[in-house]
Design a protein around this motif. Structure first.
Motif, PDB file in Angstrom:
ATOM      1  N   UNK A 130       0.813  -1.210   0.000  1.00 34.98           N
ATOM      2  CA  UNK A 130       0.000   0.000   0.000  1.00 34.98           C
ATOM      3  C   UNK A 130       0.853   1.269   0.000  1.00 34.98           C
ATOM      4  N   UNK A 131       2.078   1.184  -0.501  1.00 34.65           N
ATOM      5  CA  UNK A 131       2.966   2.344  -0.502  1.00 34.65           C
ATOM      6  C   UNK A 131       2.621   3.258  -1.672  1.00 34.65           C
ATOM      7  N   UNK A 132       2.288   4.515  -1.350  1.00 33.74           N
ATOM      8  CA  UNK A 132       1.907   5.479  -2.380  1.00 33.74           C
ATOM      9  C   UNK A 132       3.066   6.368  -2.792  1.00 33.74           C
ATOM     10  N   UNK A 133       4.035   6.566  -1.892  1.00 32.72           N
ATOM     11  CA  UNK A 133       5.170   7.448  -2.190  1.00 32.72           C
ATOM     12  C   UNK A 133       6.362   7.031  -1.343  1.00 32.72           C
ATOM     13  N   UNK A 134       7.540   7.433  -1.801  1.00 24.32           N
ATOM     14  CA  UNK A 134       8.789   7.100  -1.114  1.00 24.32           C
ATOM     15  C   UNK A 134       9.700   8.326  -1.111  1.00 24.32           C
ATOM     16  N   UNK A 135      10.311   8.589   0.042  1.00 23.88           N
ATOM     17  CA  UNK A 135      11.251   9.701   0.156  1.00 23.88           C
ATOM     18  C   UNK A 135      12.562   9.201   0.747  1.00 23.88           C
ATOM     19  N   UNK A 136      13.677   9.720   0.223  1.00 26.76           N
ATOM     20  CA  UNK A 136      14.983   9.342   0.762  1.00 26.76           C
ATOM     21  C   UNK A 136      15.281  10.055   2.078  1.00 26.76           C
ATOM     22  N   UNK A 137      14.466  11.010   2.449  1.00 26.25           N
ATOM     23  CA  UNK A 137      14.671  11.747   3.692  1.00 26.25           C
ATOM     24  C   UNK A 137      14.025  11.032   4.864  1.00 26.25           C
TER      25      UNK A 137
END
Length: 201
Positions: A130-137
């Motif tokens: 269910x992951x909609x977005x990913x950030x390296x921060x």
């Protein structure tokens, strides 16, 4: 009328026959045909292209109303002691490489068929992630501590506190575990060594 011989002559004729042979020659031509083949080759050319890109802030996807969940972990970087290394410049390279690898694993639109994919569904219950977005921060940071793993004296070892942020549609627990397992696999397989010539492990 003239009757042709049933046996070939020992000396070839200097004049070609007016009618071509009905059989193909035994030896193939040394020259390629002028018309390209209509069928594709079995082996693709070149390296696979990158399908997805994070923005300048290391974010990919639509955060929307998704729940932000920080995934933290620790890793250790071994570098060649014979190379003058600024670890503060190496760590961001590792961070971006992790983020890029996670994109191709976690998002179906970023999947590359040439990669060994293990994540499109949660391995525990077989449902879609269910992951909609990913950030390296937040940014990964080196720690002024000794490494837990004994390193060879010819290498320098730096422990690093790493983190990424995933944005989840709904309250789920498997996503965080899946991301951690994916990062561990990347490191165990040595898939991040390429980011800098100084890295040995």
């Amino acid at each position: 009328t003239f009757n042709p011989s049933h046996m070939p002559t020992s000396v070839p004729s200097t004049i070609p026959t007016s009618i071509p042979s009905s059989l193909p020659t035994i030896s193939p031509s040394n020259l390629p045909t002028s018309i390209p083949s209509t069928t594709p080759t079995l082996i693709p050319s070149g390296s696979p292209t990158k399908l997805c890109f994070s923005d300048q802030n290391g974010l990919f996807g639509d955060t929307g109303d998704s729940l932000a969940t920080e995934v933290t972990y620790r890793y250790e970087v071994e570098t060649d002691s014979n190379i003058d290394v600024d670890i503060t410049k190496v760590i961001p390279k590792i961070e971006w490489a992790i983020n890029d690898a996670l994109l191709s694993l976690l998002f179906k639109a970023c999947h590359n068929s040439n990669q060994n994919l293990r994540i499109e569904r949660s391995p525990r219950v077989g449902r879609r992630l269910e992951i909609a977005a990913l950030s390296s921060r937040p940014p990964d940071r080196s720690q002024n501590e000794d490494c837990l793993v004994n390193s060879d004296t010819q290498y320098d070892c730096t422990p690093v506190d790493g983190a990424v942020t995933i944005y989840i549609d709904g309250v789920q627990s498997d996503e965080k575990t899946t991301v951690l397992e994916s990062i561990r696999d990347l490191m165990d397989n040595g898939d991040l060594i390429f980011v800098d010539e100084s890295i040995t492990k």
